[in-house]
Design an enzyme around this catalytic site. Structure first.
Site, PDB file in Angstrom:
ATOM      1  N   ASP A 154       3.837  78.107  37.329  1.00 26.09           N
ATOM      2  CA  ASP A 154       3.620  77.797  36.681  1.00 26.09           C
ATOM      3  C   ASP A 154       2.210  76.513  36.599  1.00 26.09           C
ATOM      4  O   ASP A 154       1.900  76.296  35.497  1.00 26.09           O
ATOM      5  CB  ASP A 154       4.906  77.336  35.820  1.00 26.09           C
ATOM      6  CG  ASP A 154       4.761  76.348  34.483  1.00 26.09           C
ATOM      7  OD1 ASP A 154       4.590  77.100  33.111  1.00 26.09           O
ATOM      8  OD2 ASP A 154       3.887  74.911  34.131  1.00 26.09           O
ATOM      9  N   THR A 186       3.417  76.709  30.201  1.00 23.22           N
ATOM     10  CA  THR A 186       3.104  78.463  30.786  1.00 23.22           C
ATOM     11  C   THR A 186       3.968  79.367  30.625  1.00 23.22           C
ATOM     12  O   THR A 186       4.214  80.234  30.102  1.00 23.22           O
ATOM     13  CB  THR A 186       2.181  78.208  32.142  1.00 23.22           C
ATOM     14  OG1 THR A 186       1.331  77.279  31.667  1.00 23.22           O
ATOM     15  CG2 THR A 186       1.185  79.660  31.865  1.00 23.22           C
ATOM     16  N   ASP A 187       5.404  79.291  31.896  1.00 21.08           N
ATOM     17  CA  ASP A 187       6.409  80.129  32.087  1.00 21.08           C
ATOM     18  C   ASP A 187       7.180  80.323  30.735  1.00 21.08           C
ATOM     19  O   ASP A 187       7.178  81.413  29.908  1.00 21.08           O
ATOM     20  CB  ASP A 187       7.140  79.739  32.894  1.00 21.08           C
ATOM     21  CG  ASP A 187       7.190  80.130  34.532  1.00 21.08           C
ATOM     22  OD1 ASP A 187       5.979  80.962  34.401  1.00 21.08           O
ATOM     23  OD2 ASP A 187       7.013  79.642  35.133  1.00 21.08           O
ATOM     24  N   ILE A 188       7.528  79.179  29.595  1.00 18.86           N
ATOM     25  CA  ILE A 188       7.524  79.676  28.910  1.00 18.86           C
ATOM     26  C   ILE A 188       7.152  80.390  27.497  1.00 18.86           C
ATOM     27  O   ILE A 188       8.015  81.312  26.587  1.00 18.86           O
ATOM     28  CB  ILE A 188       8.899  78.455  28.382  1.00 18.86           C
ATOM     29  CG1 ILE A 188       9.706  77.508  29.105  1.00 18.86           C
ATOM     30  CG2 ILE A 188       8.748  78.650  26.290  1.00 18.86           C
ATOM     31  CD1 ILE A 188      10.370  76.208  28.559  1.00 18.86           C
ATOM     32  N   GLY A 191       7.222  83.767  28.576  1.00 23.26           N
ATOM     33  CA  GLY A 191       8.436  84.819  28.192  1.00 23.26           C
ATOM     34  C   GLY A 191       8.182  84.814  26.433  1.00 23.26           C
ATOM     35  O   GLY A 191       9.255  86.175  26.135  1.00 23.26           O
TER      36      GLY A 191
END
Length: 413
Positions: A154, A186-188, A191
């Site tokens: 991220d 960015t990860d969230i 997802g």
């Protein structure tokens, strides 16, 4: 086992992902009612499982108030899941996962490109035994391109994808420089995109009988989520610059000092600005041609902002909020996390909840923000202990006591 009653009840997700982007997607699907089987590395004493189990402190306390081996980080993204420990590097473990994939609707993974081919767990291998399978791969840079083989994180992607170039204090200010967002955004976002993509692929499957492969890249998501800033660049040819808490297209839309702290003004139109000026005792500002329209305020930002700061320090944050809210001028405090969870609206909406945990006591959680009228979010299970559901899942596959004992003795599960 609690029975799901949500919109996705009856769907099974085989989750081979770990850390944040993939688990965020599978938690969303679990909240919506899907059965999620989280596959983790076997191990004991905090040496196995999803890496985030060990990303502490802080650690979850058990029923006696003693710390467990599960970090708060793991708790944020793994509720409504069953934990199955399997060594996928062993043929016996691969066989278990292929059997589960044959009975699943979705497989979610975030290994490096091609990383699961050696185990026969890649899309082509699993689609051969389950053509209806929706298989979602999350990587840093996608399944193709010059960076495909690279690992993606991220923080790295926030930098490469442009987010850090527009986040942080403006050049020339004390502390200026690129800054990452305070959560792994960015990860969230990846997802959330994964959850949407999976649901769309399932709808297509239900119409055609065919599954498909979803290729999601952190970099692609980060660039896509630059939103108006990307368009500002593409339309003007000028790269946006860091502006601290300022907004490139709206003024005033940032933080301002008060007599006892700070507040946010989020003025979105000229009427709101005029009402603010009256409350501030400077109604003439709204009639000044430099400030009368938002476009003019953007052009004359450097002249207006010092005037506003001189005015806002004359009242406390609470005084400003009371006066401005009464006049329908958007404003608010800058809360720390203690303030967030003490906020009356947050309490009313039930955004903090607690789920009974297998270690004793309870696991705090942040509620899913989706509110359905007919199929409400179902909080069936706290984040599981490592391998908590291994035996139950294996028995559902037809393994008996002797088989399970043999698998445990061999370190397969």
């Amino acid at each position: 086992m609690a029975i799901a009653q949500g919109a996705l009840a009856g769907l099974r997700v085989l989750d081979l992902s770990r850390v944040l982007a993939g688990p965020w997607a599978s938690q969303l699907l679990g909240d919506l009612g899907a059965e999620v089987i989280k596959v983790e590395r076997p191990g004991q004493d905090g040496k196995g499982g999803d890496d985030t189990r060990g990303w502490g402190p802080p650690w979850l306390d058990d029923g006696d108030g003693k710390p467990t081996v599960d970090a708060a980080y793991f708790l944020c993204t793994n509720r409504n899941k069953r934990s199955l420990t399997v060594d996928m590097t062993r043929p016996e473990g691969q066989a278990i996962l292929r059997e589960l994939a044959a009975r699943s609707d979705v497989v979610l993974e975030n290994f490096k490109v091609g990383g699961l081919m050696a185990y026969g767990l890649d899309y082509a291998s699993l689609a051969a035994i389950n053509p209806k399978l929706v298989y979602c791969s999350i990587t840093g840079f996608g399944q193709d391109g010059p960076y495909a083989a690279r690992a993606g994180y991220d923080f790295l992607i926030q930098g490469m994808g442009g987010l850090m170039s527009i986040t942080g204090r403006a050049e020339g200010e004390e502390g200026a420089g690129p800054q990452k967002v305070g959560v792994a955004l960015t990860d969230i976002l990846t997802g959330l995109y994964a959850g949407n993509a999976i649901l769309a692929a399932l709808l297509h499957r239900d119409k055609t009988g065919q599954g498909q492969h979803i290729d999601l890249a952190l970099l692609d998501v980060q660039v896509a989520c630059l939103a108006n800033q990307a368009m500002n660049y593409l339309v003007s040819g000028k790269a946006p610059r860091r502006m601290g808490n300022g907004h490139p297209n709206i003024v005033p839309y940032q933080d301002f000092p008060t007599a006892d702290g700070d507040m946010i003004l989020a003025i979105g139109n000229d009427g709101q600005f005029a009402r603010f000026c009256e409350i501030a005792g400077h109604g003439d500002w709204a009639r000044d041609e430099r400030f009368a329209s938002n476009a003019a305020r953007v052009r004359h930002r450097s002249e207006l902002l010092p005037l506003l700061r001189q005015a806002t320090v004359m009242k406390t944050t609470a005084e400003w909020i009371a006066a401005l809210e009464n006049a329908a001028v958007p404003c608010g405090p800058i809360n720390d996390l203690a303030g967030v969870f003490a906020d009356p609206q947050v309490i009313h909406r039930g955004l903090r909840l607690d789920l009974p945990h297998a270690a004793g006591g309870s696991a705090p959680q942040v509620a899913n923000p989706i509110r359905f009228s007919a199929t409400p979010i179902d909080y069936r299970r706290a984040p599981p202990l490592l391998g908590q559901d291994t035996e139950a899942v294996l028995r559902e596959l037809g393994r008996d006591t002797g088989d399970i004992a043999s698998l445990r003795a061999g370190g397969i599960v």
